[in-house]
Enzyme design. Structure first.
Site, PDB file in Angstrom:
ATOM      1  N   ASP A  14       0.846  -1.195   0.000  1.00 50.06           N
ATOM      2  CA  ASP A  14       0.000   0.000   0.000  1.00 50.06           C
ATOM      3  C   ASP A  14       0.882   1.246   0.000  1.00 50.06           C
ATOM      4  O   ASP A  14       1.621   1.498   0.952  1.00 50.06           O
ATOM      5  CB  ASP A  14      -0.892  -0.026   1.241  1.00 50.06           C
ATOM      6  N   ASP A 104      -3.513   2.497  -5.730  1.00 48.60           N
ATOM      7  CA  ASP A 104      -2.301   2.568  -4.910  1.00 48.60           C
ATOM      8  C   ASP A 104      -2.088   1.368  -3.998  1.00 48.60           C
ATOM      9  O   ASP A 104      -1.260   1.431  -3.087  1.00 48.60           O
ATOM     10  CB  ASP A 104      -2.304   3.848  -4.069  1.00 48.60           C
ATOM     11  N   GLU A 105      -2.802   0.260  -4.228  1.00 50.32           N
ATOM     12  CA  GLU A 105      -2.585  -0.902  -3.366  1.00 50.32           C
ATOM     13  C   GLU A 105      -2.934  -2.193  -4.085  1.00 50.32           C
ATOM     14  O   GLU A 105      -3.741  -2.206  -5.016  1.00 50.32           O
ATOM     15  CB  GLU A 105      -3.399  -0.796  -2.072  1.00 50.32           C
TER      16      GLU A 105
END
Length: 399
Positions: A14, A104-105
């Site tokens: 993350d 983003d993860e």
């Protein structure tokens, strides 16, 4: 460790304060300073700002009250998408078993590498170094037996950390955590449990499932019982194509003119249609998402008889849904509008429909897509958006 023993081989990676970190990476003047991305609404806050109480989705006014020296920067979505692509390239170079969760993860299953690579925690450390060296961004990674535990572990490792939860240490890690730290336990559920004196995962784990069912209902009660006892699914889902493509726009508290809300919606339609066509998909359903001044939410949907990738079709459906919701918007106010395309299909077998009511816009869509691909997504915009100047568009990646 024998092949029959459980392994901590799921990584949850993350990126930390992603949008704000990209801004700090690209502008040395922003480093080590409290940074907020967005104006009317906080889209992202650097950890320097978070330590002062600034949170995502907070109003810009609240952020400035908490942190008078905060630096506010406008979002640069092209930069965020480019950074995300580079990070996901590192993920997929690490293992083919990657499940993207958002821009983003992602979850990575490295169990299949145990005979040819270093242990999972060392893979995680290497991945963190690669993201920092090659992309210039901090990333936190949790390593555990299940995706749920890995997700909670990465949250506990933030910012810019690495945390391993060994299979024989799961209860020791999980049970002291406040309920709000459990992935999927929202504020409403936590408040209801706290009314019964339940504060931690361990408090909940001491109860039989029948008690949780009585408090939360059958589905939520049994799910939470499984969560606190480590009985969540163990596999990473990599064989499912994206089920929807969406975007939303926070427009702040109103009142807002109907034409402004419509312009914001149509800008989102253009964005999601470009992304859908780039993925060679078509959609059968358009979903309108609204958030009101009282923080309530509503969704409305329209399904086509035939799947489409045409912007004009989607725009017409979205306009119709917004018009139908107008009385509700007038009564409750609106702070966010969003649109999603669902029931996605491949565009390989699209049967073009005869348009007896107007011109075929397929060529226009293709021309706009080509201009956006060559010169950037902001090259061509609807005229109705040129004066809006309000709100912030947020791209979403959904499964």
């Amino acid at each position: 460790m024998s092949s029959d023993e459980p392994r901590a081989a799921i990584l949850h990676a993350d990126l930390d304060a992603f949008y704000a970190s990209v801004e700090q990476r690209d502008d040395a003047r922003l480093r080590n300073r409290p940074v907020v991305v967005g104006g009317g609404v906080v889209l992202a806050a650097s950890y320097e700002a978070k330590r002062r109480g600034v949170k995502t989705a907070m109003s810009g006014r609240q952020a400035r009250m908490l942190c008078p020296d905060v630096v506010v920067v406008p979002p640069r979505f092209d930069a965020y998408v480019e950074a995300s692509k580079r990070v996901f390239e590192i993920f997929r170079a690490t293992t083919p078993q990657v499940q993207g969760v958002s821009i983003d993860e992602a979850f990575l299953d490295v169990a299949g590498l145990h005979r040819i690579d270093v242990p999972p925690v060392d893979i995680a450390a290497r991945l963190r170094a690669q993201v920092r060296d090659q992309v210039g961004l901090p990333i936190s990674v949790g390593v555990a037996r299940t995706p749920f535990l890995a997700k909670v572990a990465s949250g506990a490792a933030k910012p810019d950390g690495l945390l391993l939860v060994p299979p024989d240490g799961e209860d020791a890690f999980l049970h002291p955590l406040p309920l709000q730290k459990l992935w999927g336990v929202g504020e409403v559920t936590a408040t209801r449990l706290q009314a019964y004196g339940l504060r931690t995962a361990g408090d909940v784990a001491a109860l039989p499932d029948s008690v949780l069912v009585g408090i939360l209902g059958p589905a939520a009660g049994r799910h939470l019982f499984a969560v606190v006892h480590g009985r969540t699914p163990e596999r990473v889902v990599t064989d499912r194509r994206r089920g929807s493509i969406g975007a939303q726009r926070a427009i702040g508290r109103g009142p807002h003119r109907p034409e402004f809300v419509e312009a914001a919606l149509l800008g989102l339609v253009d964005r999601v249609c470009r992304r859908m066509r780039a993925a060679h998909r078509t959609a059968r359903t358009v979903v309108l998402r609204l958030r009101f001044d009282d923080f309530g939410r509503a969704t409305r949907s329209h399904s086509f008889r035939h799947a489409t990738a045409t912007g004009a079709d989607v725009a017409a459906a979205a306009r119709g849904l917004l018009d139908a919701a107008a009385p509700l918007i007038r009564e409750r106010g609106i702070t966010l509008v969003g649109v999603a395309l669902t029931n996605l299909e491949s565009d390989d077998m699209v049967q073009a429909q005869l348009d007896l009511d107007g011109p075929d816009t397929t060529g226009l869509d293709a021309a706009v897509d080509a201009l956006s691909a060559r010169f950037g997504s902001g090259t061509v915009r609807r005229a109705s958006l040129l004066r809006s100047g309000e709100g912030l568009a947020v791209p979403l990646l959904e499964e």
